[in-house]
Enzyme design. Structure first.
Site, mmCIF file in Angstrom:
data_model
loop_
_atom_site.group_PDB
_atom_site.id
_atom_site.type_symbol
_atom_site.label_atom_id
_atom_site.label_comp_id
_atom_site.label_asym_id
_atom_site.label_seq_id
_atom_site.Cartn_x
_atom_site.Cartn_y
_atom_site.Cartn_z
ATOM 1 N N THR A 141 0.732 -1.053 -0.190
ATOM 2 C CA THR A 141 0.019 0.110 -0.052
ATOM 3 C C THR A 141 0.899 1.243 0.086
ATOM 4 O OG1 THR A 141 -1.580 1.422 1.404
ATOM 5 C CG2 THR A 141 -0.142 -0.362 2.450
ATOM 6 N N ASP A 142 0.326 2.594 -0.532
ATOM 7 C CA ASP A 142 0.966 3.736 -0.241
ATOM 8 C C ASP A 142 1.054 4.214 1.130
ATOM 9 O OD1 ASP A 142 -1.557 4.293 0.014
ATOM 10 O OD2 ASP A 142 -1.873 5.922 -1.571
ATOM 11 N N GLU A 143 0.186 3.658 1.989
ATOM 12 C CA GLU A 143 0.175 3.952 3.432
ATOM 13 C C GLU A 143 1.632 3.927 4.182
ATOM 14 O OE1 GLU A 143 -3.560 3.489 5.308
ATOM 15 O OE2 GLU A 143 -4.463 3.055 3.519
ATOM 16 N N TYR A 167 -1.769 -0.484 10.641
ATOM 17 C CA TYR A 167 -1.876 -1.245 9.597
ATOM 18 C C TYR A 167 -0.791 -0.999 8.761
ATOM 19 C CZ TYR A 167 -3.497 -1.616 4.629
ATOM 20 O OH TYR A 167 -3.270 -2.095 3.316
ATOM 21 N N LYS A 171 2.353 -3.171 7.376
ATOM 22 C CA LYS A 171 2.615 -3.704 5.875
ATOM 23 C C LYS A 171 4.067 -3.185 5.437
ATOM 24 C CE LYS A 171 0.041 -4.654 3.101
ATOM 25 N NZ LYS A 171 -0.054 -6.044 2.513
HETATM 26 P P1 NAD Z 1 -9.455 -7.732 2.092
HETATM 27 O O1 NAD Z 1 -9.471 -7.175 3.579
HETATM 28 O O2 NAD Z 1 -10.574 -7.570 1.293
HETATM 29 O O3 NAD Z 1 -8.993 -9.299 1.895
HETATM 30 C C1 NAD Z 1 -7.831 -9.885 2.667
HETATM 31 C C2 NAD Z 1 -8.043 -11.326 2.314
HETATM 32 O O4 NAD Z 1 -7.061 -12.085 2.907
HETATM 33 C C3 NAD Z 1 -9.188 -12.007 2.689
HETATM 34 O O5 NAD Z 1 -9.888 -12.762 1.830
HETATM 35 C C4 NAD Z 1 -8.742 -12.735 4.117
HETATM 36 O O6 NAD Z 1 -9.484 -13.741 4.346
HETATM 37 C C5 NAD Z 1 -7.263 -13.143 3.607
HETATM 38 N N1 NAD Z 1 -6.518 -13.499 4.771
HETATM 39 C C6 NAD Z 1 -6.443 -12.502 6.065
HETATM 40 N N2 NAD Z 1 -5.357 -12.944 6.775
HETATM 41 C C7 NAD Z 1 -4.996 -14.202 6.286
HETATM 42 C C8 NAD Z 1 -3.913 -15.139 6.471
HETATM 43 N N3 NAD Z 1 -3.448 -15.142 7.563
HETATM 44 N N4 NAD Z 1 -3.922 -16.129 5.670
HETATM 45 C C9 NAD Z 1 -4.406 -16.210 4.400
HETATM 46 N N5 NAD Z 1 -5.491 -15.495 4.335
HETATM 47 C C10 NAD Z 1 -5.737 -14.512 4.882
HETATM 48 O O7 NAD Z 1 -8.194 -6.800 1.544
HETATM 49 P P2 NAD Z 1 -7.964 -5.992 -0.045
HETATM 50 O O8 NAD Z 1 -8.693 -4.699 0.237
HETATM 51 O O9 NAD Z 1 -8.409 -7.182 -0.825
HETATM 52 O O10 NAD Z 1 -6.302 -5.932 -0.055
HETATM 53 C C11 NAD Z 1 -5.503 -7.023 -0.486
HETATM 54 C C12 NAD Z 1 -4.166 -6.530 -0.345
HETATM 55 O O11 NAD Z 1 -3.955 -5.475 -1.072
HETATM 56 C C13 NAD Z 1 -3.572 -6.150 1.125
HETATM 57 O O12 NAD Z 1 -2.341 -6.763 1.228
HETATM 58 C C14 NAD Z 1 -3.710 -4.740 1.155
HETATM 59 O O13 NAD Z 1 -2.923 -4.297 2.180
HETATM 60 C C15 NAD Z 1 -3.323 -4.480 -0.216
HETATM 61 N N6 NAD Z 1 -3.801 -2.962 -0.858
HETATM 62 C C16 NAD Z 1 -4.972 -2.763 -0.568
HETATM 63 C C17 NAD Z 1 -5.607 -1.403 -1.031
HETATM 64 C C18 NAD Z 1 -6.986 -1.142 -1.017
HETATM 65 O O14 NAD Z 1 -7.408 -0.021 -1.104
HETATM 66 N N7 NAD Z 1 -8.031 -2.136 -0.471
HETATM 67 C C19 NAD Z 1 -4.666 -0.761 -1.563
HETATM 68 C C20 NAD Z 1 -3.529 -0.856 -1.537
HETATM 69 C C21 NAD Z 1 -2.844 -2.146 -1.222
HETATM 70 P P1 TYD Z 2 -10.790 3.754 4.097
HETATM 71 O O1 TYD Z 2 -11.690 3.308 3.119
HETATM 72 O O2 TYD Z 2 -10.761 3.112 5.511
HETATM 73 O O3 TYD Z 2 -9.366 3.610 3.518
HETATM 74 P P2 TYD Z 2 -8.014 4.023 4.191
HETATM 75 O O4 TYD Z 2 -8.040 4.437 5.447
HETATM 76 O O5 TYD Z 2 -6.854 2.896 4.256
HETATM 77 O O6 TYD Z 2 -7.540 5.371 3.238
HETATM 78 O O7 TYD Z 2 -11.035 5.407 4.374
HETATM 79 C C1 TYD Z 2 -10.811 6.194 3.401
HETATM 80 C C2 TYD Z 2 -10.982 7.651 3.749
HETATM 81 O O8 TYD Z 2 -12.214 7.676 4.247
HETATM 82 C C3 TYD Z 2 -9.952 7.793 5.007
HETATM 83 O O9 TYD Z 2 -9.651 9.164 5.100
HETATM 84 C C4 TYD Z 2 -11.017 7.713 6.094
HETATM 85 C C5 TYD Z 2 -12.229 8.181 5.629
HETATM 86 N N1 TYD Z 2 -13.742 7.574 6.264
HETATM 87 C C6 TYD Z 2 -14.558 8.159 6.422
HETATM 88 O O10 TYD Z 2 -14.493 9.437 6.519
HETATM 89 N N2 TYD Z 2 -15.710 7.715 7.016
HETATM 90 C C7 TYD Z 2 -15.731 6.356 7.159
HETATM 91 O O11 TYD Z 2 -16.853 5.719 7.677
HETATM 92 C C8 TYD Z 2 -14.732 5.412 6.677
HETATM 93 C C9 TYD Z 2 -14.681 3.945 6.587
HETATM 94 C C10 TYD Z 2 -13.429 6.188 6.237
#
Ligand code: NAD
Ligand code: TYD
Length: 362
Positions: A141-143, A167, A171
């Protein structure tokens, strides 16, 4: 280890493929590539096999388990003999990491470490033909880079890591492990750092699906703080395409920043959702969904701005996003409108408890 006597292409191992991005990735992979997929997923609250239910079982095997289960992962690698591992498995919700960081350390740090050790053992035993082609792609992630002020340049791959939430720290730790396992053991690692994703199959705890769900349910749209925090939004299909491009052409040991070039303040995202829903699915009383917006107590340590400089993806690998925020958001809203039973099914009792924990004190 000798090559398996088969003419079909070697599979890839996807971890966390029952979650949001992983399931979109598997869908796109099976549509566009010839290799089958083995999906290892623990099925936490965020993992949902419904997300993959329509995909051909002949090309997709599901294995229920934890990336940190060394015995399971070692025997899986020995049996499946993947040509690559794409690691999505993680705990991913910042608010949950604030209320309870333990699972984030267990999976994102310790789990990733154990997965890496199993992969190292497997890779070291590959024969001379298989070894150079093997890859581990770690999805991050960019975070990890921390927060930006309004004037700062967007994050590029040379930015220092300054994670601010549990989080982000977990990461960042996993990214460091990946780096070290390449540097020390030569493991062929690729790491991607992506901005906020949105699209189908996203669990309704994250901003965009939460707002769509609450709007349709007639409940408050909780905007944290002043709503002026900025995120760079990318449609999940563009992210999945970028991961395939990096897996195919990325250079081991390199990290690649992936972003949508689409910075938006949260309140503007919420307004855009309300306005699109007003057009697609108007409220019964003729008022706008904007009337449901409620400003609530801010997230502790809330990062102000994320922005990604994706120039390396563009110039080195020829990738750029296809969706604009407007086109991607409309597609996403239509998907959630057409798939309301999906949202209802994933909102289990446990999720309702979480909503109470996160929002009742705000
Ligand atoms: P998500 O929470 O929707 O899914 C995570 C998946 O991982 C689930 O299916 C869960 O059951 C599985 N999981 C969790 N712990 C596990 C373990 N110990 N062993 C096996 N499986 C396990 O997440 P997402 O949004 O699909 O994100 C996927 C990846 O992309 C993550 O690594 C996240 O950090 C990264 N990412 C997400 C975003 C975003 O905006 N969602 C952006 C950048 C990077
Ligand atoms: P989120 O989807 O949790 O992603 P991230 O924290 O990884 O960026 O949140 C996106 C943005 O939205 C973040 O600045 C927090 C804000 N947010 C709200 O304002 N209200 C909400 O109920 C949630 C879940 C997030």
């Amino acid at each position: 280890m000798s090559a398996a006597p088969t003419t079909s292409p070697s599979p890839i191992l996807v971890t966390g493929g029952a979650g949001f991005i992983g399931s979109n990735f598997i869908r796109a992979w099976l549509a566009q590539e010839t290799s089958p997929v083995v999906n290892l997923d623990k099925l936490t609250y965020a993992g949902n096999l419904d997300n993959l239910g329509d995909l051909p079982p002949t090309r997709l095997e599901f294995v229920h388990g934890d990336i940190g289960d060394v015995r399971l992962v070692k025997s899986l690698l020995a049996r499946v003999r993947p040509r690559a591992i794409v690691n999505f498995a993680a705990e991913t919700h910042v608010d949950r990491s604030i209320h309870g960081p333990d699972d984030f350390i267990a999976t994102n740090v310790v789990g990733t470490f154990r997965l890496l050790e199993c992969a190292r053992d497997y890779w070291q035993r590959l024969d001379a033909a298989e070894k150079p082609a093997f890859r581990i792609l770690h999805v991050s992630t960019d975070e990890v880079y921390g927060t930006l002020s309004a004037q700062d340049a967007a994050f590029n791959e040379a930015n220092a890591f300054r994670p601010n939430s549990p989080y982000a720290a977990s990461k960042a730790a996993s990214d460091h492990l990946m780096r070290a396992w390449h540097h020390t053991y030569g493991l062929p690692i690729l790491t991607t750092n992506c901005s906020n994703n949105y699209g189908p199959y996203q669990f309704p705890e994250k901003l965009i699906p939460l707002m769509i769900h609450n709007a349709l349910a007639g409940t408050a749209l909780p905007v944290y703080g002043d709503g002026l925090q900025v995120r760079d939004w990318l449609h999940v299909e563009d992210h999945c395409e970028a991961i395939r491009v990096v897996l195919r052409g990325g250079r081991p040991a390199e990290t690649y920043n992936i972003g949508g070039n689409s910075e938006k303040a949260n309140i503007d995202v919420v307004h855009a959702i309300c306005d699109a829903l007003d057009g697609e699915h108007p409220r019964g009383d003729g008022r706008s969904y904007r009337s449901q917006i409620a400003f609530v107590k801010d997230r502790p340590g809330h990062d102000r701005r994320y922005a990604i400089d994706a120039a390396k993806m563009r110039t080195e690998l020829g990738w750029s996003p296809k969706e604009t925020f407007e086109s991607g958001l409309l597609k996403t809203i239509r998907w959630y409108l057409a798939n309301q039973p999906w949202t209802e099914r994933v909102i289990s009792g446990a999720y309702r408890d979480w909503i109470h924990t996160n929002y009742s004190a705000r």
